[in-house]
Scaffold this motif. Structure first.
Motif, PDB file in Angstrom:
ATOM      1  N   VAL A   1      -5.358  -5.718  19.182  1.00 57.57           N
ATOM      2  CA  VAL A   1      -6.811  -5.894  19.061  1.00 57.57           C
ATOM      3  C   VAL A   1      -7.177  -6.298  17.629  1.00 57.57           C
ATOM      4  O   VAL A   1      -7.985  -7.215  17.421  1.00 57.57           O
ATOM      5  CB  VAL A   1      -7.546  -4.604  19.486  1.00 57.57           C
ATOM      6  N   GLU A   2      -6.574  -5.650  16.642  1.00 51.80           N
ATOM      7  CA  GLU A   2      -6.884  -5.984  15.245  1.00 51.80           C
ATOM      8  C   GLU A   2      -6.421  -7.405  14.908  1.00 51.80           C
ATOM      9  O   GLU A   2      -7.106  -8.143  14.186  1.00 51.80           O
ATOM     10  CB  GLU A   2      -6.233  -4.974  14.296  1.00 51.80           C
ATOM     11  N   LEU A   3      -5.272  -7.809  15.434  1.00 48.95           N
ATOM     12  CA  LEU A   3      -4.805  -9.181  15.221  1.00 48.95           C
ATOM     13  C   LEU A   3      -5.757 -10.186  15.855  1.00 48.95           C
ATOM     14  O   LEU A   3      -6.079 -11.220  15.261  1.00 48.95           O
ATOM     15  CB  LEU A   3      -3.399  -9.355  15.809  1.00 48.95           C
ATOM     16  N   ALA A   4      -6.209  -9.887  17.063  1.00 47.91           N
ATOM     17  CA  ALA A   4      -7.137 -10.788  17.753  1.00 47.91           C
ATOM     18  C   ALA A   4      -8.430 -10.945  16.959  1.00 47.91           C
ATOM     19  O   ALA A   4      -8.963 -12.054  16.817  1.00 47.91           O
ATOM     20  CB  ALA A   4      -7.429 -10.248  19.164  1.00 47.91           C
TER      21      ALA A   4
ATOM     22  N   TYR B   1       5.187  -6.072   9.529  1.00 43.37           N
ATOM     23  CA  TYR B   1       4.708  -4.697   9.638  1.00 43.37           C
ATOM     24  C   TYR B   1       3.278  -4.655  10.187  1.00 43.37           C
ATOM     25  O   TYR B   1       2.597  -5.680  10.309  1.00 43.37           O
ATOM     26  CB  TYR B   1       4.801  -3.995   8.283  1.00 43.37           C
ATOM     27  N   ASN B   2       2.845  -3.459  10.531  1.00 46.64           N
ATOM     28  CA  ASN B   2       1.512  -3.272  11.091  1.00 46.64           C
ATOM     29  C   ASN B   2       0.431  -3.578  10.055  1.00 46.64           C
ATOM     30  O   ASN B   2       0.592  -3.258   8.873  1.00 46.64           O
ATOM     31  CB  ASN B   2       1.317  -1.834  11.567  1.00 46.64           C
ATOM     32  N   LEU B   3      -0.647  -4.160  10.519  1.00 50.77           N
ATOM     33  CA  LEU B   3      -1.812  -4.312   9.645  1.00 50.77           C
ATOM     34  C   LEU B   3      -2.699  -3.087   9.798  1.00 50.77           C
ATOM     35  O   LEU B   3      -2.636  -2.374  10.800  1.00 50.77           O
ATOM     36  CB  LEU B   3      -2.586  -5.587   9.988  1.00 50.77           C
ATOM     37  N   VAL B   4      -3.511  -2.842   8.818  1.00 54.15           N
ATOM     38  CA  VAL B   4      -4.461  -1.731   8.895  1.00 54.15           C
ATOM     39  C   VAL B   4      -5.858  -2.208   8.534  1.00 54.15           C
ATOM     40  O   VAL B   4      -6.038  -3.006   7.627  1.00 54.15           O
ATOM     41  CB  VAL B   4      -4.063  -0.549   7.995  1.00 54.15           C
TER      42      VAL B   4
ATOM     43  N   MET C   1      -1.810   5.908   5.160  1.00 54.31           N
ATOM     44  CA  MET C   1      -1.491   5.420   3.820  1.00 54.31           C
ATOM     45  C   MET C   1      -2.641   4.584   3.267  1.00 54.31           C
ATOM     46  O   MET C   1      -3.003   4.699   2.094  1.00 54.31           O
ATOM     47  CB  MET C   1      -0.196   4.619   3.868  1.00 54.31           C
ATOM     48  N   ALA C   2      -3.226   3.741   4.122  1.00 58.86           N
ATOM     49  CA  ALA C   2      -4.341   2.897   3.681  1.00 58.86           C
ATOM     50  C   ALA C   2      -5.583   3.711   3.367  1.00 58.86           C
ATOM     51  O   ALA C   2      -6.467   3.249   2.638  1.00 58.86           O
ATOM     52  CB  ALA C   2      -4.652   1.856   4.756  1.00 58.86           C
ATOM     53  N   MET C   3      -5.643   4.922   3.917  1.00 59.37           N
ATOM     54  CA  MET C   3      -6.774   5.800   3.631  1.00 59.37           C
ATOM     55  C   MET C   3      -6.451   6.788   2.507  1.00 59.37           C
ATOM     56  O   MET C   3      -7.169   7.768   2.315  1.00 59.37           O
ATOM     57  CB  MET C   3      -7.183   6.544   4.898  1.00 59.37           C
ATOM     58  N   ALA C   4      -5.367   6.519   1.784  1.00 65.73           N
ATOM     59  CA  ALA C   4      -4.970   7.341   0.642  1.00 65.73           C
ATOM     60  C   ALA C   4      -4.696   8.787   1.033  1.00 65.73           C
ATOM     61  O   ALA C   4      -5.076   9.728   0.334  1.00 65.73           O
ATOM     62  CB  ALA C   4      -6.018   7.267  -0.468  1.00 65.73           C
ATOM     63  N   LYS C   5      -3.998   8.929   2.167  1.00 68.63           N
ATOM     64  CA  LYS C   5      -3.604  10.257   2.626  1.00 68.63           C
ATOM     65  C   LYS C   5      -2.095  10.430   2.499  1.00 68.63           C
ATOM     66  O   LYS C   5      -1.332   9.543   2.882  1.00 68.63           O
ATOM     67  CB  LYS C   5      -4.017  10.457   4.091  1.00 68.63           C
ATOM     68  N   PRO C   6      -1.640  11.561   1.977  1.00 72.75           N
ATOM     69  CA  PRO C   6      -0.203  11.839   2.016  1.00 72.75           C
ATOM     70  C   PRO C   6       0.226  12.120   3.451  1.00 72.75           C
ATOM     71  O   PRO C   6      -0.599  12.505   4.289  1.00 72.75           O
ATOM     72  CB  PRO C   6      -0.074  13.090   1.150  1.00 72.75           C
TER      73      PRO C   6
ATOM     74  N   GLU D   1      -1.586  -1.290   0.368  1.00 74.28           N
ATOM     75  CA  GLU D   1      -2.201  -2.545  -0.074  1.00 74.28           C
ATOM     76  C   GLU D   1      -1.160  -3.636  -0.281  1.00 74.28           C
ATOM     77  O   GLU D   1      -1.432  -4.817  -0.075  1.00 74.28           O
ATOM     78  CB  GLU D   1      -3.001  -2.303  -1.363  1.00 74.28           C
ATOM     79  N   GLN D   2       0.039  -3.260  -0.642  1.00 67.96           N
ATOM     80  CA  GLN D   2       1.115  -4.229  -0.861  1.00 67.96           C
ATOM     81  C   GLN D   2       1.771  -4.689   0.436  1.00 67.96           C
ATOM     82  O   GLN D   2       2.264  -5.820   0.510  1.00 67.96           O
ATOM     83  CB  GLN D   2       2.187  -3.613  -1.773  1.00 67.96           C
ATOM     84  N   ASN D   3       1.766  -3.832   1.465  1.00 71.09           N
ATOM     85  CA  ASN D   3       2.589  -4.114   2.642  1.00 71.09           C
ATOM     86  C   ASN D   3       1.832  -4.288   3.950  1.00 71.09           C
ATOM     87  O   ASN D   3       2.360  -4.896   4.879  1.00 71.09           O
ATOM     88  CB  ASN D   3       3.617  -2.994   2.825  1.00 71.09           C
ATOM     89  N   PHE D   4       0.616  -3.754   4.074  1.00 68.39           N
ATOM     90  CA  PHE D   4      -0.085  -3.758   5.352  1.00 68.39           C
ATOM     91  C   PHE D   4      -1.426  -4.490   5.285  1.00 68.39           C
ATOM     92  O   PHE D   4      -2.321  -4.243   6.088  1.00 68.39           O
ATOM     93  CB  PHE D   4      -0.297  -2.321   5.845  1.00 68.39           C
ATOM     94  N   ASN D   5      -1.540  -5.412   4.338  1.00 66.54           N
ATOM     95  CA  ASN D   5      -2.778  -6.170   4.161  1.00 66.54           C
ATOM     96  C   ASN D   5      -3.103  -6.990   5.402  1.00 66.54           C
ATOM     97  O   ASN D   5      -2.271  -7.769   5.888  1.00 66.54           O
ATOM     98  CB  ASN D   5      -2.635  -7.089   2.941  1.00 66.54           C
ATOM     99  N   LYS D   6      -4.301  -6.837   5.912  1.00 70.46           N
ATOM    100  CA  LYS D   6      -4.680  -7.456   7.183  1.00 70.46           C
ATOM    101  C   LYS D   6      -4.556  -8.971   7.148  1.00 70.46           C
ATOM    102  O   LYS D   6      -3.937  -9.574   8.036  1.00 70.46           O
ATOM    103  CB  LYS D   6      -6.117  -7.063   7.558  1.00 70.46           C
ATOM    104  N   GLN D   7      -5.131  -9.610   6.151  1.00 68.69           N
ATOM    105  CA  GLN D   7      -5.144 -11.069   6.135  1.00 68.69           C
ATOM    106  C   GLN D   7      -3.742 -11.643   6.012  1.00 68.69           C
ATOM    107  O   GLN D   7      -3.397 -12.640   6.651  1.00 68.69           O
ATOM    108  CB  GLN D   7      -6.032 -11.587   4.999  1.00 68.69           C
ATOM    109  N   PHE D   8      -2.919 -11.008   5.209  1.00 69.44           N
ATOM    110  CA  PHE D   8      -1.534 -11.454   5.031  1.00 69.44           C
ATOM    111  C   PHE D   8      -0.776 -11.394   6.360  1.00 69.44           C
ATOM    112  O   PHE D   8      -0.066 -12.334   6.731  1.00 69.44           O
ATOM    113  CB  PHE D   8      -0.847 -10.577   3.979  1.00 69.44           C
TER     114      PHE D   8
END
Length: 359
Positions: free
Chosen positions: A20-23, A162-165, A280-285, A342-349
């Protein structure tokens, strides 16, 4: 360009969320996107409706007839590209291209279940990958399984994306230390997700430490799910019902993450878990089992705690580390995760990586 996104349903799973996020990302770039499913489960349909992405669902209980109906639906649509996720959908999308097709076909491997290697049907599904343009795994673990099944498969046709977030950090949510350490888990109620291992680990804690935990598990509840029922009973029998709460799935999962101190997952195997990427994208351990590509991203005591899903004592030790963490440690581990995400799961990338394969 015109793309079909094909998956079993719009249920609340990680593969469905990713698709859904990719679409939405494709749509934002000006492409035409439509969804094709074959089960009438529509947890994410509201997201498609918000972005004017049409959905066609083909309900057909007979597998063979369904196979040909899916084939017809794809061929009539005449897309420029088809992206499918999950093994049965991948096979049907591949079959739709016979004897020839004039669209690109990319299939997504989302499971790193080692049982694939010993199951004729699951291996057969993977062998059909020979007839695709690309196979994308959301971890190296997925791809290694494919290589074992079809060792002569072209390396050029295999990709790891990898997954986007879509989630984002709210760093102003830093709070003073609470009496309880709040841990959120977003996972289905299945043995592979290892709720039973978590329960046993919590039971093994001294009571004065056990009561410092509050565990909220979110997953789709089906009342005739034996595993869910048995674990709910175990929680009551162990007097853990004020510590572990089993909840239905929720559309507010990001809010639940934001309110937690840690996000966790104790699975026996995974592709690459959505919940961990989002946390991780929400800055949670995170507290997570050492499966798939997780150890590439999560380093002990730096941005989370790792454990062995098969050993209660290992899970217990990870929980103890969470209990003894101070708020400054929790905050700094979360910041490290934000940097990694931010380095690995960037949506646009990631959207662009898929788009390049489908062009």
């Amino acid at each position: 360009m015109n793309f079909i996104f094909f998956i079993d349903s719009l249920g609340s799973g990680g593969a469905q969320r990713q698709m859904v996020e990719l679409a939405k990302g494709f749509k934002e770039l000006g492409h035409e996107v439509s969804f094709l499913t074959y089960h009438n489960i529509n947890f994410f349909k509201s997201e498609l409706d918000k972005h004017n992405i049409p959905l066609k669902t083909i309900i057909e209980p007979n597998y063979v007839i369904r196979l040909f109906k899916i084939r017809k639906a794809i061929r009539i649509h005449q897309p420029d590209g088809v992206l499918s996720f999950l093994q049965a959908a991948n096979f049907m999308a591949t079959f739709a291209g016979f004897p020839n097709r004039n669209w690109k076909l990319v299939v997504g491997e989302r499971s790193a279940n080692p049982a694939i290697l010993n199951n004729f049907k699951l291996k057969f599904y993977r062998k059909a990958h020979f007839f695709t343009d690309y196979v994308v795994g959301n971890s190296n673990a997925n791809i290694e399984l494919v290589k074992k099944i079809i060792p002569r498969f072209s390396e050029k046709k295999i990709k790891v994306i990898y997954n986007l977030v879509e989630a984002s950090a709210k760093l102003n949510s830093f709070r003073s230390k609470k009496e309880k350490v709040s841990i959120v888990i977003a996972a289905s109620y299945r043995p592979v997700k290892n709720l039973d291992g978590l329960i046993e680990a919590i039971k093994s804690l001294p009571n004065e430490l056990r009561i410092k935990l509050q565990i909220n598990w979110y997953g789709h509840i089906v009342e005739d799910n034996y595993y869910y029922q048995s674990q709910q009973k175990k929680i009551k029998d162990y007097n853990l019902d004020k510590i572990i709460f089993l909840n239905d799935n929720t559309e507010q999962i990001y809010q639940k993450y934001d309110q937690a101190d840690f996000v966790a997952l104790f699975s026996h195997y995974e592709g690459f878990p959505n919940a961990i990427c989002e946390a991780m994208a929400m800055a949670k351990p995170v507290i997570v089992s050492k499966v798939s590509d997780i150890p590439l991203f999560i380093k002990e005591n730096e941005n989370g705690f790792l454990c062995d899903s098969k050993h209660t004592d290992s899970i217990k030790k990870a929980l103890l580390k969470a209990i003894y963490s101070n708020q400054n440690q929790i905050f700094n581990m979360g910041l490290k995760n934000l940097e990694v995400a931010e380095q690995n799961f960037n949506k646009q990338f990631i959207v662009n990586q898929y788009l390049e394969l489908l062009k």
